[in-house]
Design a protein around this motif. Structure first.
Motif, mmCIF file in Angstrom:
data_model
loop_
_atom_site.group_PDB
_atom_site.id
_atom_site.type_symbol
_atom_site.label_atom_id
_atom_site.label_comp_id
_atom_site.label_asym_id
_atom_site.label_seq_id
_atom_site.Cartn_x
_atom_site.Cartn_y
_atom_site.Cartn_z
ATOM 1 N N ALA A 1 -7.727 -6.871 -8.667
ATOM 2 C CA ALA A 1 -6.359 -6.413 -9.054
ATOM 3 C C ALA A 1 -5.578 -6.335 -7.771
ATOM 4 C CB ALA A 1 -6.280 -4.919 -9.796
ATOM 5 N N ALA A 2 -6.181 -6.059 -6.666
ATOM 6 C CA ALA A 2 -5.343 -5.949 -5.450
ATOM 7 C C ALA A 2 -4.921 -7.316 -5.083
ATOM 8 C CB ALA A 2 -6.245 -5.223 -4.320
ATOM 9 N N LEU A 3 -6.053 -8.415 -5.137
ATOM 10 C CA LEU A 3 -5.532 -9.729 -4.828
ATOM 11 C C LEU A 3 -4.439 -10.404 -5.561
ATOM 12 C CD1 LEU A 3 -9.013 -11.340 -4.157
ATOM 13 C CD2 LEU A 3 -7.252 -10.659 -2.444
ATOM 14 N N LEU A 4 -4.426 -9.969 -6.955
ATOM 15 C CA LEU A 4 -3.495 -10.566 -7.694
ATOM 16 C C LEU A 4 -2.138 -9.975 -7.852
ATOM 17 C CD1 LEU A 4 -5.783 -11.083 -11.121
ATOM 18 C CD2 LEU A 4 -5.044 -12.680 -9.220
ATOM 19 N N SER A 5 -2.390 -8.436 -7.500
ATOM 20 C CA SER A 5 -0.843 -7.822 -7.277
ATOM 21 C C SER A 5 -0.051 -8.290 -6.269
ATOM 22 C CB SER A 5 -1.166 -6.319 -7.275
ATOM 23 O OG SER A 5 -1.890 -5.951 -8.464
ATOM 24 N N LEU A 6 -0.948 -8.588 -4.923
ATOM 25 C CA LEU A 6 -0.240 -9.151 -3.979
ATOM 26 C C LEU A 6 0.509 -10.376 -3.945
ATOM 27 C CD1 LEU A 6 -0.399 -8.282 -0.759
ATOM 28 C CD2 LEU A 6 -2.251 -9.884 -0.597
#
Lengths: 306, 306
Positions: free
Chosen positions: B204-209
């Motif tokens: 989620a962190a990677l994709l949100s970024l």
DNA sequence: ATTCCATTGTTGTCCTGGACAAACAGATTG
DNA sequence: CAATCTGTTTGTCCAGGACAACAATGGAAT
């Protein structure tokens, strides 16, 4: 769309969904005639969804203290009547302002609005302050959400959403309150099999606010590890939380074992709805089914230690 | 201090501690001669701690792909040798800088220093940026912590400490990155029985970024609820994570069921170490055992949708 | 009336031993 | 080398029985 996937559940799936063990499911079948699963082509039990729902309801009533002989074989109508009456028997907490937030929270959960929920709860926290927020808002809210889930009005993921929002809120609060030099030093966790961690976070928030130093180990810590961590952190008190679903029969033995492994100088405070039905805990072990009793306990501890 | 409390575990306790079901424990006993529990005064199995530790090790080797006939009856020495060799077979990720943080993290966990740990990790996050932090630091760290736990160097509560610290970090990061109008809209969760939620938070962190809108439902969401939530949130992709411990045999059926319940237009991305051993997933379902493949998938999705 | 204790019934968990489909490994064939 | 077949392994389910721990019941004693 045809139902190309069979809608029945295996016994293992039912165990997972309801929390009732395979052994118990089979025993109820022979003893009370319910559940009465179909059989698949291999002769294995295949539970239709209606029966699973009814099992969920039965589990809830049992958690509320009823005994299987009374309810497992009961008719659908009677069961629903029982559920309603047990639900009405919850006056709990100061009423009034809380009900607004309650309704709004459930509404936001149904609309799947995590950001709005968090914002709304945070506003309430700022308005009331941590202590009143935890005692007067969160406590009844927890009940309301749990009830709504049991009634099937919320999916499990909506309950997760709620849990996440509250955890985030409380963690931030606790974080800003913690001071490593404060006393008493308090360790909070739950035993294995107990997954509900909101209770300890709420207590941690209350106690941190009153100047205690709280260390939360999260949920499901083995007794051995609790003892080890208590020693490592040099704590004065260990707080355990038992939800209503925790197998009651295991609470006292577990407390006794922990009591033995901790030195005499460390108190145990056992809280949560599961601790309400207990009597005669081990020495230096305190039962406090209600959240505000933790504050009383803190006062007494301080009085006893200068 | 005498051992007034018996140190042996019941079969239910062993099931809880090791994740090996009662049925399997009994079968192994008759088939392979191990475990060989004592019997208490009621004739019930009583497992000494050494045997439980060995069972834990065996479980780990089985998760790594070994079969019971080979290892359950094996001698202690051979078992340890196997464990070491399977462990060495993990080169994983860009090495180098990560190892410093690794050593320091394990050190802080052993010292039970949650605040220090969080601070240290946060500093690393600021230094590297979210993407490199997640891919190069967190991924190997997860493995290192898992290994240390399996080797008995860390207690389960120390693993909890780690999980909490990382969760807190990632949640805050995701929070500040999320934008409700971003596309694609991505739902992340795990299936019931799967408790490990760090993976989805990292993704989620990677994709949100990279500008996706991520909704995390937490762990253990029933398929039915996932489908419902996916519709409610109008998502484009559902991300599921399977840890290595997830029963492999259940992955494909579960994916197929979810595939059927979601419309044709919603993709499924299945990640986590448990997805590495799979072949031939359902249509519009992507396997991505490695974290960085999620970024590739995002790129492809964007290319395909203008 | 209330408290206490003993008896009786209930209930979850564990036991044994057997069955079987699904997963797998390895040989055989195209 | 890939694909198909075959025998073995393995996890899960089943039935029915045993029993300790717990809860309820019904007096007896305060």
């Amino acid at each position: 769309m045809e139902s190309s996937v069979s809608p029945t559940l295996s016994i293992a799936a039912v165990e997972r969904e309801t929390g009732i063990s395979k052994d118990v499911l089979r025993k109820w079948e022979t003893r009370y005639g319910f559940p009465a699963p179909l059989r698949d082509s291999f002769g294995e039990r295949a539970y239709p969804p209606e029966q699973v729902n009814r099992l969920r309801l039965i589990k809830r009533l049992m958690d509320a203290g009823m005994r299987p002989a009374r309810i497992v074989a009961e008719s659908e109508a009677n069961l629903n009547a029982l559920a309603l009456s047990s639900q009405a028997a919850r006056p709990r907490g100061k009423q009034g302002s809380a009900t607004d937030v309650e309704a709004m929270t459930l509404e936001m959960l149904r609309n799947e609005d995590p950001a709005g929920l968090r914002q709304r709860l945070y506003r309430e926290l700022l308005r009331l302050g941590v202590e009143r927020f935890v005692l007067d808002t969160l406590a009844p809210l927890n009940h309301a959400v749990g009830e709504a889930w049991a009634r099937g009005e919320l999916g499990i993921h909506e309950e997760h959403l709620y849990t996440e929002a509250v955890q985030w809120l409380l963690r931030n609060a606790i974080d800003n309150l913690s001071d490593a030099r404060a006393t008493p030093r308090i360790l909070l966790t739950t035993l294995p099999e107990e997954q509900h961690g909101l209770g300890i976070l709420m207590v941690a928030a209350l106690l941190s606010l009153r100047g205690a130093y709280c260390i939360s180990l999260g949920t499901q810590t083995p007794v051995q590890d609790i003892a080890q961590a208590a020693a490592a952190h040099n704590v004065d008190v260990v707080v355990l939380s038992f939800s209503i679903a925790y197998p009651q029969r295991r609470i006292l033995p577990a407390l006794a074992e922990l009591r033995q492994r901790l030195g005499e100088n460390i108190e145990i405070w056992a809280g949560g709805a599961g601790s309400a039905r207990l009597h005669s805990p081990p020495a230096h072990t305190r039962l406090q089914p209600d959240m505000d009793q933790a504050l009383a306990a803190l006062g007494e501890w301080r009085a006893a230690h200068q």
